[in-house]
Design a protein around this motif. Sequence first.
Motif, PDB file in Angstrom:
ATOM      1  N   VAL A 309       1.042  -1.846  -0.158  1.00  0.00           N
ATOM      2  CA  VAL A 309      -0.110   0.262   0.101  1.00  0.00           C
ATOM      3  C   VAL A 309       1.310   1.343   0.101  1.00  0.00           C
ATOM      4  N   ARG A 310       0.772   1.802  -1.202  1.00  0.00           N
ATOM      5  CA  ARG A 310       1.734   3.412  -0.687  1.00  0.00           C
ATOM      6  C   ARG A 310       1.110   4.479  -0.326  1.00  0.00           C
ATOM      7  N   LEU A 311       1.875   4.736   0.873  1.00  0.00           N
ATOM      8  CA  LEU A 311       1.224   5.760   1.028  1.00  0.00           C
ATOM      9  C   LEU A 311       2.212   7.047   1.170  1.00  0.00           C
ATOM     10  N   PRO A 312       1.751   8.353   0.362  1.00  0.00           N
ATOM     11  CA  PRO A 312       2.305   9.554   0.319  1.00  0.00           C
ATOM     12  C   PRO A 312       2.694  10.275   0.835  1.00  0.00           C
ATOM     13  N   LEU A 313       4.053   9.680   1.659  1.00  0.00           N
ATOM     14  CA  LEU A 313       4.700   9.572   2.674  1.00  0.00           C
ATOM     15  C   LEU A 313       5.506  11.372   2.647  1.00  0.00           C
ATOM     16  N   ALA A 314       5.993  11.552   1.065  1.00  0.00           N
ATOM     17  CA  ALA A 314       6.700  13.015   1.268  1.00  0.00           C
ATOM     18  C   ALA A 314       5.962  13.615   1.243  1.00  0.00           C
ATOM     19  N   GLU A 315       4.962  13.338   0.835  1.00  0.00           N
ATOM     20  CA  GLU A 315       3.787  14.571   0.590  1.00  0.00           C
ATOM     21  C   GLU A 315       2.999  14.990   1.576  1.00  0.00           C
ATOM     22  N   ALA A 316       3.329  13.840   2.423  1.00  0.00           N
ATOM     23  CA  ALA A 316       2.158  14.291   3.727  1.00  0.00           C
ATOM     24  C   ALA A 316       3.226  15.139   4.666  1.00  0.00           C
ATOM     25  N   GLY A 317       4.541  14.518   4.571  1.00  0.00           N
ATOM     26  CA  GLY A 317       5.157  15.097   5.643  1.00  0.00           C
ATOM     27  C   GLY A 317       5.900  16.920   4.453  1.00  0.00           C
ATOM     28  N   ALA A 318       5.802  17.186   3.538  1.00  0.00           N
ATOM     29  CA  ALA A 318       5.630  18.743   3.257  1.00  0.00           C
ATOM     30  C   ALA A 318       4.248  18.980   3.589  1.00  0.00           C
ATOM     31  N   ARG A 319       3.766  18.650   3.654  1.00  0.00           N
ATOM     32  CA  ARG A 319       2.349  19.447   3.833  1.00  0.00           C
ATOM     33  C   ARG A 319       2.207  19.561   5.581  1.00  0.00           C
ATOM     34  N   ALA A 320       2.324  18.833   6.740  1.00  0.00           N
ATOM     35  CA  ALA A 320       3.240  19.039   7.171  1.00  0.00           C
ATOM     36  C   ALA A 320       3.621  20.174   8.138  1.00  0.00           C
ATOM     37  N   GLY A 321       5.054  20.701   7.044  1.00  0.00           N
ATOM     38  CA  GLY A 321       6.001  21.436   7.218  1.00  0.00           C
ATOM     39  C   GLY A 321       5.043  22.827   7.128  1.00  0.00           C
ATOM     40  N   ARG A 322       4.626  22.491   5.664  1.00  0.00           N
ATOM     41  CA  ARG A 322       3.816  24.042   5.131  1.00  0.00           C
ATOM     42  C   ARG A 322       3.016  23.974   6.605  1.00  0.00           C
ATOM     43  N   LEU A 323       1.711  23.320   7.215  1.00  0.00           N
ATOM     44  CA  LEU A 323       1.106  23.714   8.173  1.00  0.00           C
ATOM     45  C   LEU A 323       1.702  24.797   9.202  1.00  0.00           C
ATOM     46  N   ALA A 324       2.888  23.461   9.881  1.00  0.00           N
ATOM     47  CA  ALA A 324       3.489  24.436  11.111  1.00  0.00           C
ATOM     48  C   ALA A 324       3.946  25.281  10.683  1.00  0.00           C
ATOM     49  N   VAL A 325       4.589  25.940   9.196  1.00  0.00           N
ATOM     50  CA  VAL A 325       4.947  27.295   9.438  1.00  0.00           C
ATOM     51  C   VAL A 325       4.147  28.512   8.927  1.00  0.00           C
ATOM     52  N   GLY A 326       3.104  28.204   8.896  1.00  0.00           N
ATOM     53  CA  GLY A 326       2.262  28.922   8.175  1.00  0.00           C
ATOM     54  C   GLY A 326       1.793  29.334   7.180  1.00  0.00           C
ATOM     55  N   LYS A 327       3.044  28.587   5.450  1.00  0.00           N
ATOM     56  CA  LYS A 327       2.513  28.422   4.210  1.00  0.00           C
ATOM     57  C   LYS A 327       1.457  27.836   4.031  1.00  0.00           C
ATOM     58  N   GLU A 328       0.046  27.503   4.916  1.00  0.00           N
ATOM     59  CA  GLU A 328      -0.590  26.720   4.015  1.00  0.00           C
ATOM     60  C   GLU A 328      -1.272  26.629   5.671  1.00  0.00           C
TER      61      GLU A 328
END
Length: 352
Positions: A309-328
């Motif tokens: 089962v492919r989980l989008p690990l890199a995409e989820a991590g990138a989104r978490a980073g954007r959320l953390a610093v207010g980019k998203e």
Amino acid sequence: MTVTLADVAARARVSPATVSRVLNGNYPVAAATRERVLRAVDELDYVLNGPASSLAAATSDLVGVLVNDIADPFFGIMAGAVQTEIGGPEGSARAGCEKLAVICNTGGSPERELTYLTLLQRQRAAAVVLTGGALEDPAHLAAMSAKLGKLVRAGTAVVLCGRPPMPGGEPVLATLAFDNRGGARLLTDHLLGLGHRTIGYVAGPPERTTTRHRLEGHRAALAAAGLGEGQDRLTVHGAYTRSAGYDATVELLAREPELTAVVAANDTVALGVCAALRERGLRIPEDVSVAGFDDLPFAADAGPALTTVRLPLAEAGARAGRLAVGKEAAPEGGVAVVGGVVVVRGSTGRVR
């Protein structure tokens, strides 16, 4: 009433000098003593005064990323994506926007997880990203809820990446929850569609949310096919390691020599499953099909290539980073479910 260093020393049952050494980090202190002092700091809400406090407040460009095991690609991929994203667009820092990511490797220890959060709170971290599943222990969950509440109230953005929402709805900024149940059900449906009916399951540690959710998805697929009875006999729990997968497969074959398929808790475990089968002269997938979970980079290069089962690990991590610093902006309701897809490769085939 202001809490003093002496109050912390009394609570931790150490000298004030030991407390100072722990907080300043300039002298070696036994790990157990250090954790006791930090726990007392947390319980008493002790805050440094004077120059030390000013120094701590100046480190608000800090982002803590908590992982269970940085050597595990599952966590390494997410942590790397978080770190890249918080540095600015396409990884290049913009003036005034750059952040310093600190990777905190807990080793799966609940005590260390709380200790890192206490240290990040003391450093006035701008954000904290917690990756991977959570420990399902009531005492630890209560401690985590209290700790995350303190961080949020102090202005730290808290993002959960790859773990379910906190029980009780602690108001973290955002939760990116992997759909482990749904992915596991799709994977077992794939095997059922190939005619498999005697399917072993190598599960992770029973106290982890990821383990429970993936096992629930697997068993839901079996129950829908009328195969819900006797599944405990076909399930073995262990660590998320290759050696655990090997040992569990040996146990499963002893219990049920006529296995036609084995589902592993993750891709690393699946490697151990494959090794145990090959050592016993069983061919994959001609004799026994094998499936994993996560689609880690080595899955496509295994022999045979691993169905998973492919989980989008890199995409989820990138989104978490954007959320953390207010980019998203945070998702509606604060929670987004991240789904997975079944990737069919050569390790699964029809029952002979």
